[in-house]
Design an enzyme around this catalytic site. Structure first.
Site, PDB file in Angstrom:
ATOM      1  N   ASP A   1      40.380  26.728  30.051  1.00  0.00           N
ATOM      2  CA  ASP A   1      41.385  25.738  29.667  1.00  0.00           C
ATOM      3  C   ASP A   1      41.549  24.891  30.932  1.00  0.00           C
ATOM      4  O   ASP A   1      42.354  25.205  31.793  1.00  0.00           O
ATOM      5  CB  ASP A   1      42.689  26.471  29.321  1.00  0.00           C
TER       6      ASP A   1
ATOM      7  N   TRP B   1      41.295  20.979  33.149  1.00  0.00           N
ATOM      8  CA  TRP B   1      41.536  19.549  33.022  1.00  0.00           C
ATOM      9  C   TRP B   1      41.291  18.828  34.322  1.00  0.00           C
ATOM     10  O   TRP B   1      41.152  19.450  35.351  1.00  0.00           O
ATOM     11  CB  TRP B   1      42.965  19.296  32.534  1.00  0.00           C
TER      12      TRP B   1
ATOM     13  N   CYS C   1      41.815  28.805  34.093  1.00  0.00           N
ATOM     14  CA  CYS C   1      42.644  27.651  33.757  1.00  0.00           C
ATOM     15  C   CYS C   1      42.980  26.841  34.998  1.00  0.00           C
ATOM     16  O   CYS C   1      43.241  27.391  36.065  1.00  0.00           O
ATOM     17  CB  CYS C   1      43.931  28.099  33.073  1.00  0.00           C
TER      18      CYS C   1
ATOM     19  N   SER D   1      49.484  22.998  29.026  1.00  0.00           N
ATOM     20  CA  SER D   1      49.194  24.346  28.546  1.00  0.00           C
ATOM     21  C   SER D   1      50.526  25.068  28.417  1.00  0.00           C
ATOM     22  O   SER D   1      51.250  25.203  29.401  1.00  0.00           O
ATOM     23  CB  SER D   1      48.321  25.094  29.555  1.00  0.00           C
TER      24      SER D   1
HETATM   25  P1  FAD Z   1      49.014   9.793  34.952  1.00  0.00           P
HETATM   26  O1  FAD Z   1      49.817   8.584  35.070  1.00  0.00           O
HETATM   27  O2  FAD Z   1      48.342  10.056  33.667  1.00  0.00           O
HETATM   28  O3  FAD Z   1      47.929   9.816  36.115  1.00  0.00           O
HETATM   29  C1  FAD Z   1      46.992  10.872  36.170  1.00  0.00           C
HETATM   30  C2  FAD Z   1      45.877  10.532  37.138  1.00  0.00           C
HETATM   31  O4  FAD Z   1      45.166   9.400  36.683  1.00  0.00           O
HETATM   32  C3  FAD Z   1      46.332  10.174  38.530  1.00  0.00           C
HETATM   33  O5  FAD Z   1      46.477  11.313  39.320  1.00  0.00           O
HETATM   34  C4  FAD Z   1      45.216   9.305  39.015  1.00  0.00           C
HETATM   35  O6  FAD Z   1      44.165  10.094  39.476  1.00  0.00           O
HETATM   36  C5  FAD Z   1      44.773   8.603  37.764  1.00  0.00           C
HETATM   37  N1  FAD Z   1      45.423   7.283  37.671  1.00  0.00           N
HETATM   38  C6  FAD Z   1      46.441   6.923  36.871  1.00  0.00           C
HETATM   39  N2  FAD Z   1      46.757   5.631  37.062  1.00  0.00           N
HETATM   40  C7  FAD Z   1      45.925   5.162  37.991  1.00  0.00           C
HETATM   41  C8  FAD Z   1      45.737   3.883  38.600  1.00  0.00           C
HETATM   42  N3  FAD Z   1      46.480   2.829  38.304  1.00  0.00           N
HETATM   43  N4  FAD Z   1      44.744   3.763  39.503  1.00  0.00           N
HETATM   44  C9  FAD Z   1      43.958   4.809  39.815  1.00  0.00           C
HETATM   45  N5  FAD Z   1      44.097   6.029  39.288  1.00  0.00           N
HETATM   46  C10 FAD Z   1      45.067   6.214  38.382  1.00  0.00           C
HETATM   47  N6  FAD Z   1      49.247  19.553  33.998  1.00  0.00           N
HETATM   48  C11 FAD Z   1      50.202  20.397  34.451  1.00  0.00           C
HETATM   49  O7  FAD Z   1      50.911  20.075  35.408  1.00  0.00           O
HETATM   50  N7  FAD Z   1      50.429  21.607  33.833  1.00  0.00           N
HETATM   51  C12 FAD Z   1      49.692  22.012  32.760  1.00  0.00           C
HETATM   52  O8  FAD Z   1      49.926  23.096  32.225  1.00  0.00           O
HETATM   53  C13 FAD Z   1      48.668  21.142  32.268  1.00  0.00           C
HETATM   54  N8  FAD Z   1      47.904  21.489  31.212  1.00  0.00           N
HETATM   55  C14 FAD Z   1      46.950  20.637  30.765  1.00  0.00           C
HETATM   56  C15 FAD Z   1      46.160  21.014  29.671  1.00  0.00           C
HETATM   57  C16 FAD Z   1      45.208  20.161  29.177  1.00  0.00           C
HETATM   58  C17 FAD Z   1      44.369  20.561  27.998  1.00  0.00           C
HETATM   59  C18 FAD Z   1      45.014  18.900  29.795  1.00  0.00           C
HETATM   60  C19 FAD Z   1      43.981  17.942  29.267  1.00  0.00           C
HETATM   61  C20 FAD Z   1      45.780  18.519  30.868  1.00  0.00           C
HETATM   62  C21 FAD Z   1      46.757  19.378  31.367  1.00  0.00           C
HETATM   63  N9  FAD Z   1      47.545  19.001  32.460  1.00  0.00           N
HETATM   64  C22 FAD Z   1      48.497  19.877  32.922  1.00  0.00           C
HETATM   65  C23 FAD Z   1      47.462  17.650  33.069  1.00  0.00           C
HETATM   66  C24 FAD Z   1      48.459  16.710  32.367  1.00  0.00           C
HETATM   67  O9  FAD Z   1      48.070  16.484  31.028  1.00  0.00           O
HETATM   68  C25 FAD Z   1      48.570  15.328  33.025  1.00  0.00           C
HETATM   69  O10 FAD Z   1      47.304  14.775  33.180  1.00  0.00           O
HETATM   70  C26 FAD Z   1      49.246  15.342  34.352  1.00  0.00           C
HETATM   71  O11 FAD Z   1      50.519  15.928  34.234  1.00  0.00           O
HETATM   72  C27 FAD Z   1      49.421  13.926  34.909  1.00  0.00           C
HETATM   73  O12 FAD Z   1      50.106  13.126  33.993  1.00  0.00           O
HETATM   74  P2  FAD Z   1      50.918  11.843  34.437  1.00  0.00           P
HETATM   75  O13 FAD Z   1      51.185  11.027  33.217  1.00  0.00           O
HETATM   76  O14 FAD Z   1      52.072  12.205  35.284  1.00  0.00           O
HETATM   77  O15 FAD Z   1      49.869  11.073  35.350  1.00  0.00           O
END
Ligand code: FAD
Length: 690
Positions: A688, A690, A643, A450
């Site tokens: 908003d 997630w 949010c 966001s």
């Molecule tokens: P990822 O690698 O994608 O992991 C995310 C989660 O998936 C983990 O915590 C775990 O629960 C699960 N996971 C992944 N791999 C495994 C595995 N091997 N085994 C089990 N479980 C697993 N985030 C913010 O910090 N700020 C924002 O403003 C924000 N805005 C958003 C707005 C929208 C519309 C949406 C959809 C999401 C938003 N998010 C925000 C969340 C963000 O998009 C990410 O999901 C978040 O930062 C995690 O991403 P990552 O790639 O680091 O983690």
């Protein structure tokens, strides 16, 4: 009367705009959907390909089309898996189809010996995914008209449906429910149940597995199909390109498409074509050792990208080098990591999900979710290629037994390499055809954030506020690390020349393919959202955004402060924020003081600290404490914005608001809930989450 030049210009603009409106931009090739596939490479239809699905299946000799409406790739992935299974178990001639790539007015011509699947994700507030908007409008529209005008129009159509949703949202699985209703109304016949997977309960994969067995049985009965012993048949063929090395200019080393490879990347930048944006500033905003929250400023001035306050920015991550190493190692591909390969679809309707020629290293680093949770079905597929009998037995058991799988795999957040290492005791899994990984792993997805700035204040600079995902998992030595946020953390460390306390971070290929991202760049695109301030600044607003949920509200408050500074009347602006401790994770503390100077008493910021005192306080409690005031503001048509965490917070806020309305107005709870529903329907209550 005489027209002067200005009139002529104005009239011409009106004429052009009118024509654009009525032709939906088709006259000059403008796509009405900004996210439509403007870049037709591996992902889309090539120019000149048919949009006629009947023609397409006849030409390709198919009898089962699996349409998907997908936003984050899961629905697309499920569609591919169904296609694969339909073929290998039942001999169906399957094809997967992106809903965006076809017209639907001839679905009534689908011959009776064929079947259509619809695998549909619901996005946000019950909306269709971007690629399914047209289909959804057509099929649920009052006057969907079909080419043969039979009565009922779809009387001969057989279909199967599965929906992907999240029960924490108000309109749970509304896409699949509404499409199913519409198809039935049009006379089509559903086979099996309309399946529903729930991401909110974390049971998506299991819901899917449980739904598909009875569905296949019903379909086999209806179509007279005979089940056979499933044989793995690769969908993609891999050829080593002897004459090429990773230095060859035509080899993709992570460039998302041809324009990027040739150094001529230009807009429109969208979900198929990222902008390689400079990060102009990055810093830590928590004050505590074991947790990180990043603030970043991404410069979009060199692109034609634009955003509006409340939109989302998508970050295209790369996998951590350490994970790429583990993955290639366990597959026995370390030696060959830089060998140049071409990947071709052996199936005319399958699409290679990344550009080639490329290398194994590139595929693992830039194109596949190698760290994501593994599907149980995929584990069962891999059993056939295990390095020894005991690993094979273990993989088969994991594939069959849901509870055992949870105990051994999900509980530890294992990714594929972790699982293969643990099952095979470190032996190489070099019998697995590489195609199986392209089929079994999702393609690497951009992550959305966001936007935490106001476009009125900084139109060409996008702020991001992201908490770094890192979890200690009992029974596991190293912490679980999220893909995108640790990539951002590594970018921040590089930018600020910080010594890296965690060796994990430095193994990211920060400089990108051919060092094109050096000088701290990150691939991004912008996604427009409906999460918007009222156009009239004098309207009161109530914002509820604990933790990173505060991100868009930083932008909202920036914008209202600017309006106040410019002399506009700005209505009450209340921001309910929550965090653990003032001294640790109170984000942007000094900035709020500044905004207060501009907004004066119109701005208030009640804060719930969950670990700063004897009692855990959350935003919901603060809302309750201010029941009277909240109700008064709602009666003045205040806009409510929520949010952050969808699973608990957003749902509880909804409940608390209904309670407040009920108590303050002396009406039954059911009636108050109805009021909250109507507020949502009229956009007075926006989420908003997630
Ligand atoms: P990822 O690698 O994608 O992991 C995310 C989660 O998936 C983990 O915590 C775990 O629960 C699960 N996971 C992944 N791999 C495994 C595995 N091997 N085994 C089990 N479980 C697993 N985030 C913010 O910090 N700020 C924002 O403003 C924000 N805005 C958003 C707005 C929208 C519309 C949406 C959809 C999401 C938003 N998010 C925000 C969340 C963000 O998009 C990410 O999901 C978040 O930062 C995690 O991403 P990552 O790639 O680091 O983690």
């Amino acid at each position: 009367t005489q027209l002067d030049t200005l009139d002529i210009i104005v009239l011409s603009v009106i004429l052009i705009a009118t024509a654009a409106y009525f032709t939906k931009g088709k006259l000059w090739g403008v796509t009405k959907d900004p996210y439509a596939n403007s870049f037709a490479n591996t992902n889309g239809l090539k120019a000149g390909k048919t949009r006629n699905i009947i023609e397409k299946i006849e030409e390709a000799g198919k009898n089962c089309i699996i349409f998907y409406g997908s936003q984050t790739g899961t629905a697309e992935d499920y569609a591919s898996r169904l296609a694969k299974e339909g073929k290998s178990r039942f001999g169906l001639e399957t094809m997967v189809a992106d809903l965006e790539d076809y017209d639907y007015d001839n679905l009534d011509q689908l011959p009776e010996d064929k079947v259509a699947f619809f695998v549909l994700a619901t996005y946000g507030e019950g909306e269709p995914t971007d690629n399914a908007v047209d289909f959804y409008e057509f099929i649920t529209g009052e006057d969907a008209s079909f080419s043969e005008s039979a009565d009922p129009p779809l009387g001969t159509l057989k279909y199967v449906t599965f929906g992907l949703g999240n029960n924490t949202y108000e309109h749970y699985n509304s896409m699949v429910r509404n499409v199913d209703k519409a198809l039935t109304k049009l006379g089509a016949h559903r086979i099996g149940d309309a399946g529903e997977g729930d991401d909110g309960a974390g049971t998506m994969e299991e819901d899917f597995l449980a739904w598909k067995e009875p569905m296949w049985a019903a379909l086999a009965k209806k179509m007279g199909l005979e089940e056979r012993e499933a044989q793995y048949e690769p969908i993609f063929g891999i050829t080593e390109r002897e004459g090429l090395t990773k230095e060859s200019h035509e080899v993709y080393l992570g460039e998302p498409n041809k324009m990027h490879l040739e150094g001529s990347a230009r807009g429109p930048f969208n979900a198929h074509n990222p902008y390689i944006a400079p990060i102009v500033e990055s810093r830590e905003i928590f004050n505590v050792k074991d947790r990180n929250c990043l603030h970043m400023e991404v410069d979009i001035s060199g692109s034609n990208l634009s955003y509006q306050t409340g939109d989302h920015i998508a970050i295209w991550p790369t996998n951590a080098g350490q994970e790429v190493d583990y993955f290639l190692d366990i597959l026995g591909l370390t030696e060959k990591r830089d060998a140049v390969i071409s990947v071709k679809a052996l199936e005319p309707t399958a699409k290679v999900p990344f550009p080639t020629p490329t290398t194994y290293d590139t595929i693992a680093r830039y194109h596949m979710e190698i760290c994501a949770p593994i599907s149980r079905q995929f584990v069962a597929t891999l059993a056939a290629f295990a390095p020894d009998e005991s690993s094979k037995a273990e993989m088969t058991k994991l594939g069959q037994d849901k509870d055992y799988f949870h105990e051994k795999v999900s509980k530890y957040h294992y990714n594929l390499a972790g699982l293969l290492r643990s099952v095979g005791g470190g032996q190489k899994w070099n019998n697995v055809p590489f195609s199986a990984f392209i089929e079994g792993l999702t393609k690497l997805q951009p992550r959305y954030y966001s936007i935490s700035s106001s476009s009125a204040v900084q139109p060409k600079k996008i702020s991001i506020t992201a908490v770094v995902e890192s979890q200690l998992i009992p029974g596991r030595a190293d912490p679980f690390q999220g893909v995108a946020t640790n990539y951002l953390l590594a970018l921040k460390e590089k930018q600020n020349g910080e010594p890296n306390p965690k060796p994990f971070g430095v193994t990211y290929e920060i400089c990108g393919p051919r060092k094109k991202y050096d000088g701290i760049h990150v691939p991004v695109h912008v996604r427009h959202s409906n999460f918007k301030l009222p156009s009239d600044p004098s309207k009161p607003i109530i914002m509820i955004g604990p933790g990173t949920g505060v991100a868009p509200f930083r932008g909202f408050v920036q914008e209202r402060a600017k309006q106040a500074e410019e002399g506009e009347t700005v209505g009450k602006t209340i921001l309910f924020f929550g965090c653990r401790k003032r001294s640790e994770d109170f984000m942007y503390e000094s900035e709020w003081e500044e905004r207060k100077k501009a907004l004066g008493d119109a701005f208030e910021m009640p804060i719930a600290f969950s670990r700063d005192g004897p009692k855990k306080v959350y935003v919901q409690h603060l809302l309750k404490e201010r029941s009277k005031e909240i109700n008064e503001l709602l009666e003045k048509k205040a806009y409510v914005y929520v949010c952050g965490d969808a699973a608990n917070m957003a749902r509880e806020v909804n409940t608390v608001l209904a309670q407040i309305i009920s108590e303050q107005r002396g009406i039954p709870e059911a009636k108050a809930e109805e009021i909250v529903k109507n507020m949502r329907a009229s956009n007075q209550y926006q989420e908003d989450v997630w």
